[in-house]
Scaffold this motif. Structure first.
Motif, PDB file in Angstrom:
ATOM      1  N   VAL A   1       2.739  -3.083   1.537  1.00 14.21           N
ATOM      2  CA  VAL A   1       1.816  -3.498   0.783  1.00 14.21           C
ATOM      3  C   VAL A   1       0.407  -2.680   0.804  1.00 14.21           C
ATOM      4  CG1 VAL A   1       0.271  -5.416  -0.279  1.00 14.21           C
ATOM      5  CG2 VAL A   1       2.829  -5.829   0.045  1.00 14.21           C
ATOM      6  N   VAL A   2       0.108  -2.555   2.186  1.00 11.98           N
ATOM      7  CA  VAL A   2      -1.353  -2.221   2.415  1.00 11.98           C
ATOM      8  C   VAL A   2      -1.565  -0.449   2.386  1.00 11.98           C
ATOM      9  CG1 VAL A   2      -3.062  -1.864   4.158  1.00 11.98           C
ATOM     10  CG2 VAL A   2      -1.847  -4.319   3.818  1.00 11.98           C
TER      11      VAL A   2
ATOM     12  N   ALA B   1       6.668  -5.456   5.484  1.00  7.25           N
ATOM     13  CA  ALA B   1       6.257  -6.096   4.288  1.00  7.25           C
ATOM     14  C   ALA B   1       4.931  -5.644   4.061  1.00  7.25           C
ATOM     15  CB  ALA B   1       6.627  -7.344   4.015  1.00  7.25           C
ATOM     16  N   LEU B   2       4.141  -6.001   5.212  1.00  6.02           N
ATOM     17  CA  LEU B   2       2.675  -5.884   5.039  1.00  6.02           C
ATOM     18  C   LEU B   2       2.037  -4.406   4.967  1.00  6.02           C
ATOM     19  CD1 LEU B   2      -0.007  -7.650   5.582  1.00  6.02           C
ATOM     20  CD2 LEU B   2      -0.137  -7.181   7.776  1.00  6.02           C
TER      21      LEU B   2
END
Length: 347
Positions: A208-209, A204-205
């Motif tokens: 997003v990033v 998920a990170l």
């Protein structure tokens, strides 16, 4: 009827899992290509780099197995330490080769090239894992597709971008410029494989990033490219105009060339001036093509370009390496400037 449907459902299930494992990284690669305003990295080049990434993955599988057998390493040691080092070195070697050959013009190109190599690597690795693990849960392939595969593409892109940026800012290709990017890629890869946070959270990170990071990189690169095009075009045009007007002696370049006259024969000095003129004309041509391409126009190939490059190579051979080194302060020798000759030479 039911026994006939089971194999079909199994096949569909397997295909769905493979798709999850492969689609995200290639979709992201396509997004990077579409974001590039200049479209300098050709699709055939991207396809070739994907194949190279696949070959790097095959080589890493062999190397990792050899390390495990030779040094009796546990799976955790291979995954966390040996594999990140081996895999990033193999992927990074391609980056080193391309930069040494002046095939990477801008930061955007470095990002696309690095991500393409990583995408090919991730594709082969995910197919290998599917064959080894079989039809496992969808959650695993979501993590591998949206997490591990994107990680491979991203860290290789970071290697390429960091190396290119250091080459650009340090004024030339040196061995040390490749080390920081490789070190960052190995560290990020190793940290990902340590599972310091839950795989789903890490995935998920990344989702997003990653988009934010690459959009920022592309914006930064395009700003630098516009500045380089504007300044470089004006400087080259001004110097060429001075050269044609016979007023070169009034410029700093003319003063420097005047100092060289006592060191070389008159015929060599004449060749130096011809080479300077030709390089300026080619540089202006290349920058003009880039400016037109950014505006959505495509300039047709110049039929005289082949003859100009023959003259360029003849003059360089005639002058010799010693004189070329003496003229280095006069010529543009950054990676971008050397690359632009390659670009118009291949049109």
């Amino acid at each position: 009827s039911r026994s006939c449907n089971v194999p079909v459902m199994d096949l569909l299930s397997a295909g769905f899992r493979i798709l999850i494992g492969l689609l995200p990284v290639f979709a992201f690669l396509l997004a990077l290509i579409l974001l590039d305003s200049f479209k300098l990295v050709k699709l055939r080049t991207v396809a070739g780099l994907i194949v190279v990434g696949v070959l790097a993955a095959l080589a890493s599988l062999v190397a990792n197995r050899w390390l495990a057998a030779t040094f009796n390493l546990e799976t955790a040691a291979i995954t966390r330490y040996a594999a990140p080092f081996v895999e990033e070195i193999l992927k990074g070697a391609v980056i080193v080769f391309l930069i040494l050959r002046h095939r990477v013009a801008f930061l955007v190109d470095a990002a696309i090239i690095g991500f393409a190599i990583g995408a090919g690597f991730a594709a082969l690795e995910n197919i290998h894992y599917f064959m080894a693990l079989g039809d496992t849960s969808v959650a695993l392939w979501i993590v591998r597709g949206f997490g591990t595969a994107l990680m491979h593409g991203s860290v290789t892109a970071i290697t390429a971008m960091t190396s290119h940026l250091l080459v650009d800012t340090s004024g030339g290709v040196r061995l040390w410029v490749f080390l920081p990017g490789l070190a960052i890629a190995i560290a990020l890869h190793s940290a990902f494989n340590h599972f310091l946070i839950a795989p789903t959270v890490a995935t998920a990170l990344i989702l997003v990033v990653l988009p934010v990071f690459f959009v920022g990189v592309f914006h930064f690169s395009e700003t630098r490219t516009r500045d380089w095009l504007g300044t470089g075009f004006d400087t080259d045009s001004e110097l060429l105009e001075i050269l044609h007007a016979g007023q070169l002696s009034e410029s700093r370049v003319g003063e420097y060339l005047h100092d060289l006259r006592d060191r070389f024969p008159p015929t060599t000095v004449a060749d130096m001036l011809c080479l300077l003129r030709l390089r300026l004309e080619l540089s202006i041509r290349a920058k003009g093509i880039l400016i037109a391409r950014q505006a959505g126009l495509d300039i047709p190939p110049d039929p005289d370009m082949e003859g100009r490059f023959e003259e360029l190579h003849f003059l360089e051979d005639s002058i010799g390496r010693t004189v070329l080194l003496a003229m280095k302060p006069v010529f543009h020798f950054s990676d971008r400037d050397l690359w632009q000759y390659h670009m118009i030479g291949k049109r």
